[in-house]
Design a protein around this motif. Structure first.
Motif, short mmCIF file in Angstrom:
data_model
loop_
_atom_site.label_atom_id
_atom_site.label_comp_id
_atom_site.label_asym_id
_atom_site.label_seq_id
_atom_site.Cartn_x
_atom_site.Cartn_y
_atom_site.Cartn_z
N VAL A 1 0.85 -1.18 0.00
CA VAL A 1 0.00 0.00 0.00
C VAL A 1 0.89 1.24 0.00
O VAL A 1 1.99 1.23 0.57
N LEU A 2 0.43 2.29 -0.68
CA LEU A 2 1.12 3.57 -0.69
C LEU A 2 0.19 4.64 -0.16
O LEU A 2 -0.98 4.72 -0.58
N SER A 3 0.68 5.45 0.78
CA SER A 3 -0.13 6.53 1.34
C SER A 3 0.76 7.60 1.93
O SER A 3 1.75 7.30 2.59
N ARG A 4 0.41 8.87 1.69
CA ARG A 4 1.14 9.98 2.27
C ARG A 4 0.62 10.36 3.66
O ARG A 4 1.39 10.59 4.58
N GLN A 5 -0.69 10.43 3.77
CA GLN A 5 -1.29 11.01 4.97
C GLN A 5 -1.47 10.03 6.13
O GLN A 5 -1.69 10.45 7.26
N LEU A 6 -1.39 8.75 5.88
CA LEU A 6 -1.68 7.76 6.92
C LEU A 6 -0.44 7.07 7.44
O LEU A 6 -0.52 6.02 8.08
N SER A 7 0.72 7.67 7.21
CA SER A 7 1.98 6.99 7.51
C SER A 7 2.10 6.56 8.96
O SER A 7 2.47 5.42 9.26
N ARG A 8 1.80 7.45 9.88
CA ARG A 8 1.98 7.13 11.30
C ARG A 8 1.12 5.95 11.72
O ARG A 8 1.59 5.02 12.38
N GLU A 9 -0.15 5.97 11.32
CA GLU A 9 -1.05 4.89 11.73
C GLU A 9 -0.73 3.60 10.99
O GLU A 9 -0.83 2.51 11.57
N LEU A 10 -0.34 3.68 9.73
CA LEU A 10 0.06 2.48 9.00
C LEU A 10 1.29 1.84 9.62
O LEU A 10 1.36 0.61 9.76
N GLN A 11 2.27 2.65 10.01
CA GLN A 11 3.45 2.12 10.67
C GLN A 11 3.07 1.34 11.93
O GLN A 11 3.57 0.25 12.19
N ARG A 12 2.17 1.92 12.71
CA ARG A 12 1.75 1.28 13.95
C ARG A 12 1.02 -0.03 13.69
O ARG A 12 1.29 -1.05 14.32
N ARG A 13 0.11 -0.02 12.72
CA ARG A 13 -0.68 -1.23 12.45
C ARG A 13 0.19 -2.34 11.85
O ARG A 13 0.00 -3.51 12.17
N PHE A 14 1.12 -1.99 10.97
CA PHE A 14 2.00 -3.01 10.41
C PHE A 14 2.91 -3.58 11.48
O PHE A 14 3.21 -4.78 11.48
N LEU A 15 3.34 -2.73 12.41
CA LEU A 15 4.17 -3.22 13.52
C LEU A 15 3.39 -4.19 14.40
O LEU A 15 3.88 -5.27 14.76
N LEU A 16 2.14 -3.84 14.72
CA LEU A 16 1.32 -4.71 15.56
C LEU A 16 0.93 -5.99 14.84
O LEU A 16 0.82 -7.06 15.46
N ARG A 17 0.72 -5.90 13.51
CA ARG A 17 0.34 -7.10 12.74
C ARG A 17 1.49 -8.09 12.66
O ARG A 17 1.28 -9.30 12.58
N ALA A 18 2.72 -7.58 12.68
CA ALA A 18 3.93 -8.41 12.72
C ALA A 18 3.94 -9.46 11.60
O ALA A 18 4.09 -10.65 11.85
N PHE A 19 3.78 -9.01 10.35
CA PHE A 19 3.91 -9.92 9.22
C PHE A 19 5.30 -10.57 9.23
O PHE A 19 6.31 -9.92 9.50
N ARG A 20 5.35 -11.86 8.96
CA ARG A 20 6.63 -12.56 8.87
C ARG A 20 7.01 -12.64 7.39
O ARG A 20 6.55 -13.51 6.66
N LEU A 21 7.85 -11.71 6.97
CA LEU A 21 8.21 -11.60 5.56
C LEU A 21 9.66 -12.01 5.35
O LEU A 21 10.53 -11.65 6.15
N SER A 22 9.91 -12.71 4.28
CA SER A 22 11.28 -13.09 3.93
C SER A 22 12.01 -11.87 3.39
O SER A 22 11.68 -11.34 2.33
N SER A 23 13.03 -11.40 4.13
CA SER A 23 13.79 -10.25 3.66
C SER A 23 14.58 -10.58 2.40
O SER A 23 14.75 -9.73 1.52
N ILE A 24 15.05 -11.82 2.30
CA ILE A 24 15.81 -12.23 1.12
C ILE A 24 14.94 -12.15 -0.12
O ILE A 24 15.35 -11.64 -1.16
N ARG A 25 13.72 -12.65 -0.03
CA ARG A 25 12.85 -12.63 -1.22
C ARG A 25 12.46 -11.21 -1.59
O ARG A 25 12.39 -10.87 -2.77
#
Length: 467
Positions: free
Chosen positions: A321-345
């Motif tokens: 997702v791309l957003s200018r105005q929702l950055s702070r809340e998106l950062q918080r929600r993504f942190l809380l969601r704690a997606f397990r993503l492969s950094s290598i991929r």
């Protein structure tokens, strides 16, 4: 268990996927069965938790398993699958039919079936691991690795005023997870959202499940957008957000003209309404297309979402997702969601963008999709002989067919299932009962020996199910 044994070139998640298929077939009989947790399977198979998560995401998308919050994953029972084929929710019936053995699945829209970059991704991953064996996996980046976020920001930047930064891009494990976060961040529960129709059933079901009041705005039969109705809705309803496609609206394949795009942008600005832009098919047009809608609207009230899966396939299931105005809340929600993503991929995908390999792949994929659409058009004209009408698709991997006579499309669906063919009835793409005389039919299925038989069977089912 050695996951690289027989097929050394596989991604690990593909081997995990095959292992899980066998496990599900063994245990899934009379009632839902709880499957091992991500951590349990990671320990058992000696692969990362993120690899297990990829495999589970694919299985869930295919309808083989389902997740329960705080309880884990469960396999659908075989007995329940058989019952679903004859009754119950139509989407559940479609999922149940599609995962049965030996089915000809014509219901999907998977453009990447015509071209895969899994070999290139695997090679890049190995190179990255050899060069940086520990550094690239040392710390968590809950919104995605910087390299991929920067690559996406650069790709979506079109001018000094229409530009994006890496910290305005957020990457999640899959599109569903990203959309769930967006629904929360945008505060859509209890609000009014206008959605173009037909619309992807994943999006519709997520909005419905979140308690959103969805107003569907259908395209005209001739491919025109109903701007008069849109203006009326914005004037008389408390519309919080409008959800539209960036370039091509799928599955209908309609494209806004430049005049319609300008009018939509004017209406959104006039009423101070947010645009949620679906860019899933934005790069899958067969020919050069007009500028995306996001280039015309107010960037301060814009959110864009998409995924890599339509262009790269299941080896890249990430949504973003791309957003200018929702950055702070998106950062918080993504942190809380704690997606397990492969950094290598993620870094391997970023390398595809930076090296130009992705653009080469995309050009080839677009060409092949256009060729397949032409070939399927000839087949439809031959097998249906006027029983259906359609507008030639300009993007994606499917046709949007309309029956020329009134038919019971659920009956058509059931007849096709008994003949081991799966189609997607049009009513799936609406929450308000629209599109009952339509079907979405994949055109990336050529080469299957039973395709001609399947199309003849569908033509016969349409004739026999007339109302």
């Amino acid at each position: 268990m050695k996951l690289r044994g027989e097929r050394q070139a596989d991604f690990a998640y593909q081997a995990v996927y095959r292992y899980m298929i066998n496990l599900i077939n063994e245990v899934s009989r009379e009632k839902p069965v709880k499957l091992p947790s991500l951590r349990q399977l990671s320990t058992r198979l000696k692969v990362s938790i993120s690899t297990i998560q990829y495999a589970y995401s694919i299985l869930e998308k295919e309808g083989r398993i389902y997740s329960v919050a705080k309880s884990g994953y469960f396999a659908w029972p075989v007995a329940a699958n058989a019952q679903m084929l004859a009754s119950g929710d139509l989407l559940e019936r479609l999922y149940a039919a599609a995962r049965r053995p030996a089915m000809v699945v014509l219901s999907g829209d998977e453009p990447a079936l015509l071209g895969s970059l899994d070999g290139a991704l695997l090679t890049l991953e190995r190179q990255l691991i050899r060069r940086h064996p520990h550094h690239l996996q040392s710390h968590s980046q809950p919104s995605g690795v910087w390299e991929l976020r920067a690559a996406l920001a650069a790709r979506y930047t079109s001018s000094p005023t229409r530009c994006w930064q890496a910290d305005e891009v957020y990457i999640g494990a899959d599109l569903r997870g990203v959309l769930e976060i967006l629904i929360d961040v945008l505060g859509l529960k209890g609000t009014v959202v206008v959605v173009e129709s037909p619309c992807d059933y994943l999006i519709l079901r997520l909005l419905q499940g979140a308690g959103v009041r969805v107003i569907e705005l259908p395209w005209h039969a001739d491919g025109r957008f109903d701007l008069t109705t849109l203006e009326h809705l914005l004037s008389h309803e408390p519309v919080h957000l409008v959800l539209l496609s960036s370039v091509v609206s799928m599955p209908s394949g309609n494209v806004l003209s430049i005049q319609e795009r300008l009018q939509v942008a004017h209406l959104l600005d006039r009423f101070g309404c947010w645009l949620l832009e679906n860019d899933s098919y934005g790069e899958l047009s067969f020919a050069p297309s007009p500028a995306a809608l996001r280039h015309l609207v107010n960037p301060e009230r814009l959110v864009v979402f998409s995924s890599f899966e339509k262009t790269l396939g299941p080896e890249a299931p990430f949504g973003f997702v791309l957003s200018r105005q929702l950055s702070r809340e998106l950062q918080r929600r993504f942190l809380l969601r704690a997606f397990r993503l492969s950094s290598i991929r993620q870094r391997a995908i970023a390398r595809l963008y930076e090296s130009g390999r992705f653009d080469q792949h995309l050009q080839t994929l677009q060409q092949r999709l256009g060729e397949q659409a032409q070939a399927m058009s000839h087949r439809l004209d031959t097998h249906f002989e006027g029983r259906v009408s359609y507008r030639m698709p300009v993007a994606g991997a499917s046709f949007w067919l309309q029956s020329m006579t009134a038919v019971d499309m659920r009956r058509v669906f059931q007849r096709m299932v008994t003949q081991q063919v799966v189609i997607a009835p049009g009513e799936l793409f609406s929450l308000s009962g629209l599109h009952h005389q339509y079907i979405r039919l994949s055109h990336t299925f050529s080469g299957h020996p039973n395709l001609h038989v399947a199309l003849d069977t569908l033509a016969e089912a349409l004739q026999q199910s007339q109302i």
